[in-house]
Motif scaffolding. Structure first.
Motif, PDB file in Angstrom:
ATOM      1  N   PRO A 132     -27.062  33.852 -36.704  1.00  0.00           N
ATOM      2  CA  PRO A 132     -25.938  34.576 -36.104  1.00  0.00           C
ATOM      3  C   PRO A 132     -24.840  34.967 -37.093  1.00  0.00           C
ATOM      4  O   PRO A 132     -24.047  35.858 -36.815  1.00  0.00           O
ATOM      5  CB  PRO A 132     -25.402  33.597 -35.051  1.00  0.00           C
ATOM      6  N   LEU A 133     -24.815  34.334 -38.262  1.00  0.00           N
ATOM      7  CA  LEU A 133     -23.797  34.666 -39.258  1.00  0.00           C
ATOM      8  C   LEU A 133     -24.166  35.908 -40.064  1.00  0.00           C
ATOM      9  O   LEU A 133     -23.308  36.466 -40.754  1.00  0.00           O
ATOM     10  CB  LEU A 133     -23.579  33.493 -40.221  1.00  0.00           C
ATOM     11  N   GLY A 134     -25.418  36.309 -39.995  1.00  0.00           N
ATOM     12  CA  GLY A 134     -25.858  37.497 -40.729  1.00  0.00           C
ATOM     13  C   GLY A 134     -25.510  37.410 -42.198  1.00  0.00           C
ATOM     14  O   GLY A 134     -25.763  36.400 -42.852  1.00  0.00           O
ATOM     15  N   GLY A 135     -24.893  38.448 -42.712  1.00  0.00           N
ATOM     16  CA  GLY A 135     -24.531  38.520 -44.124  1.00  0.00           C
ATOM     17  C   GLY A 135     -23.416  37.581 -44.532  1.00  0.00           C
ATOM     18  O   GLY A 135     -23.091  37.492 -45.718  1.00  0.00           O
ATOM     19  N   GLN A 136     -22.822  36.890 -43.585  1.00  0.00           N
ATOM     20  CA  GLN A 136     -21.725  35.972 -43.905  1.00  0.00           C
ATOM     21  C   GLN A 136     -22.215  34.583 -44.332  1.00  0.00           C
ATOM     22  O   GLN A 136     -21.409  33.728 -44.674  1.00  0.00           O
ATOM     23  CB  GLN A 136     -20.785  35.841 -42.712  1.00  0.00           C
ATOM     24  N   GLN A 137     -23.535  34.373 -44.328  1.00  0.00           N
ATOM     25  CA  GLN A 137     -24.066  33.068 -44.723  1.00  0.00           C
ATOM     26  C   GLN A 137     -23.663  32.699 -46.140  1.00  0.00           C
ATOM     27  O   GLN A 137     -23.288  31.550 -46.409  1.00  0.00           O
ATOM     28  CB  GLN A 137     -25.591  33.044 -44.607  1.00  0.00           C
ATOM     29  N   SER A 138     -23.736  33.647 -47.066  1.00  0.00           N
ATOM     30  CA  SER A 138     -23.394  33.334 -48.457  1.00  0.00           C
ATOM     31  C   SER A 138     -21.919  32.960 -48.574  1.00  0.00           C
ATOM     32  O   SER A 138     -21.556  32.087 -49.369  1.00  0.00           O
ATOM     33  CB  SER A 138     -23.742  34.489 -49.389  1.00  0.00           C
ATOM     34  N   SER A 139     -21.077  33.570 -47.769  1.00  0.00           N
ATOM     35  CA  SER A 139     -19.653  33.222 -47.761  1.00  0.00           C
ATOM     36  C   SER A 139     -19.461  31.793 -47.241  1.00  0.00           C
ATOM     37  O   SER A 139     -18.659  31.031 -47.776  1.00  0.00           O
ATOM     38  CB  SER A 139     -18.878  34.210 -46.901  1.00  0.00           C
ATOM     39  N   LEU A 140     -20.220  31.437 -46.206  1.00  0.00           N
ATOM     40  CA  LEU A 140     -20.144  30.076 -45.664  1.00  0.00           C
ATOM     41  C   LEU A 140     -20.547  29.061 -46.730  1.00  0.00           C
ATOM     42  O   LEU A 140     -19.883  28.041 -46.909  1.00  0.00           O
ATOM     43  CB  LEU A 140     -21.039  29.934 -44.431  1.00  0.00           C
ATOM     44  N   VAL A 141     -21.607  29.355 -47.464  1.00  0.00           N
ATOM     45  CA  VAL A 141     -22.065  28.455 -48.526  1.00  0.00           C
ATOM     46  C   VAL A 141     -20.977  28.298 -49.590  1.00  0.00           C
ATOM     47  O   VAL A 141     -20.703  27.186 -50.053  1.00  0.00           O
ATOM     48  CB  VAL A 141     -23.391  28.947 -49.136  1.00  0.00           C
ATOM     49  N   LEU A 142     -20.330  29.388 -49.959  1.00  0.00           N
ATOM     50  CA  LEU A 142     -19.241  29.310 -50.948  1.00  0.00           C
ATOM     51  C   LEU A 142     -18.091  28.448 -50.438  1.00  0.00           C
ATOM     52  O   LEU A 142     -17.517  27.653 -51.193  1.00  0.00           O
ATOM     53  CB  LEU A 142     -18.738  30.709 -51.303  1.00  0.00           C
ATOM     54  N   HIS A 143     -17.766  28.584 -49.154  1.00  0.00           N
ATOM     55  CA  HIS A 143     -16.709  27.759 -48.568  1.00  0.00           C
ATOM     56  C   HIS A 143     -17.109  26.284 -48.551  1.00  0.00           C
ATOM     57  O   HIS A 143     -16.293  25.408 -48.850  1.00  0.00           O
ATOM     58  CB  HIS A 143     -16.353  28.237 -47.159  1.00  0.00           C
ATOM     59  N   PHE A 144     -18.360  26.000 -48.208  1.00  0.00           N
ATOM     60  CA  PHE A 144     -18.847  24.614 -48.233  1.00  0.00           C
ATOM     61  C   PHE A 144     -18.757  24.049 -49.654  1.00  0.00           C
ATOM     62  O   PHE A 144     -18.324  22.916 -49.857  1.00  0.00           O
ATOM     63  CB  PHE A 144     -20.296  24.529 -47.744  1.00  0.00           C
ATOM     64  N   GLN A 145     -19.180  24.837 -50.631  1.00  0.00           N
ATOM     65  CA  GLN A 145     -19.131  24.384 -52.025  1.00  0.00           C
ATOM     66  C   GLN A 145     -17.708  24.087 -52.448  1.00  0.00           C
ATOM     67  O   GLN A 145     -17.433  23.106 -53.149  1.00  0.00           O
ATOM     68  CB  GLN A 145     -19.772  25.421 -52.956  1.00  0.00           C
ATOM     69  N   LYS A 146     -16.775  24.924 -52.027  1.00  0.00           N
ATOM     70  CA  LYS A 146     -15.368  24.715 -52.352  1.00  0.00           C
ATOM     71  C   LYS A 146     -14.862  23.401 -51.740  1.00  0.00           C
ATOM     72  O   LYS A 146     -14.145  22.632 -52.393  1.00  0.00           O
ATOM     73  CB  LYS A 146     -14.513  25.884 -51.845  1.00  0.00           C
ATOM     74  N   LEU A 147     -15.246  23.118 -50.514  1.00  0.00           N
ATOM     75  CA  LEU A 147     -14.837  21.865 -49.880  1.00  0.00           C
ATOM     76  C   LEU A 147     -15.422  20.651 -50.592  1.00  0.00           C
ATOM     77  O   LEU A 147     -14.782  19.604 -50.681  1.00  0.00           O
ATOM     78  CB  LEU A 147     -15.239  21.855 -48.397  1.00  0.00           C
ATOM     79  N   LEU A 148     -16.626  20.791 -51.131  1.00  0.00           N
ATOM     80  CA  LEU A 148     -17.252  19.682 -51.838  1.00  0.00           C
ATOM     81  C   LEU A 148     -16.657  19.458 -53.228  1.00  0.00           C
ATOM     82  O   LEU A 148     -16.821  18.375 -53.803  1.00  0.00           O
ATOM     83  CB  LEU A 148     -18.766  19.899 -51.949  1.00  0.00           C
ATOM     84  N   GLU A 149     -15.954  20.441 -53.766  1.00  0.00           N
ATOM     85  CA  GLU A 149     -15.321  20.289 -55.071  1.00  0.00           C
ATOM     86  C   GLU A 149     -14.256  19.186 -55.056  1.00  0.00           C
ATOM     87  O   GLU A 149     -13.947  18.623 -56.095  1.00  0.00           O
ATOM     88  CB  GLU A 149     -14.685  21.604 -55.528  1.00  0.00           C
ATOM     89  N   LYS A 150     -13.723  18.899 -53.884  1.00  0.00           N
ATOM     90  CA  LYS A 150     -12.691  17.858 -53.759  1.00  0.00           C
ATOM     91  C   LYS A 150     -13.255  16.469 -54.030  1.00  0.00           C
ATOM     92  O   LYS A 150     -12.519  15.555 -54.323  1.00  0.00           O
ATOM     93  CB  LYS A 150     -12.078  17.889 -52.355  1.00  0.00           C
ATOM     94  N   GLU A 151     -14.553  16.332 -53.927  1.00  0.00           N
ATOM     95  CA  GLU A 151     -15.190  15.022 -54.068  1.00  0.00           C
ATOM     96  C   GLU A 151     -15.112  14.481 -55.447  1.00  0.00           C
ATOM     97  O   GLU A 151     -15.184  15.026 -56.442  1.00  0.00           O
ATOM     98  CB  GLU A 151     -16.652  15.129 -53.622  1.00  0.00           C
TER      99      GLU A 151
END
Length: 151
Positions: A132-151
């Motif tokens: 359902p996210l269509g082309g926005q999946q790669s953006s979601l992955v980038l956001h997830f990666q950014k959140l994991l940078e805090k670790e």
């Protein structure tokens, strides 16, 4: 009767809370992954550890501590899953080449074969789940990666 006080929140309701939404989405996604992996005899946590050992194990000697770090799992969970995968013949353990106190974990031939089957199952669930996210999946992955940078 006294009317209860509302929660002291900045959100209009649960559907506006990113944490609550992530919790709900995560539960749905985990349920779908669990159902897909069940015929292979794996839990999702077992799959993740098997996949990580298969993926990274050829690049460097993987200890249980390193596996815990790479998967983001707590050491106790890692220990339990490693024991289960060893007992099922999916992992092998041998002496570390440079640290006499440590053991190296690797995927057995059966473990590598199962990881190859399981990754196609997991990725198929992901494709359908995130479609359902269509082309926005790669953006979601980038956001997830950014959140994991805090670790």
């Amino acid at each position: 009767m006294v009317k209860p006080k509302p929660l002291p929140t900045q959100h209009k309701g649960p559907s506006d809370s990113p944490g609550f939404l992530l919790w709900r989405i995560s539960n749905i996604w985990q349920r779908e992954q669990r159902a897909a992996l069940q015929p292979l005899g794996l839990t999702h946590t077992q799959f993740v550890m098997l996949a990580v050992v298969t993926w990274f194990g050829s690049d460097e000697p993987l200890t249980q501590a390193k596996l815990s770090q790479l998967t983001g799992s707590d050491p106790m969970t890692t220990s339990q899953v490693v024991r289960a995968l060893l007992a099922n013949g999916l992992f092998e353990r041998e002496s570390h080449p440079t640290d006499t106190r440590a053991k190296v974990i690797s995927a057995s031939r059966a473990g590598r074969e199962l990881a190859q089957k399981a990754v196609t199952v997991v990725e198929a669930v992901d494709r359908e789940f995130f479609a359902p996210l269509g082309g926005q999946q790669s953006s979601l992955v980038l956001h997830f990666q950014k959140l994991l940078e805090k670790e």
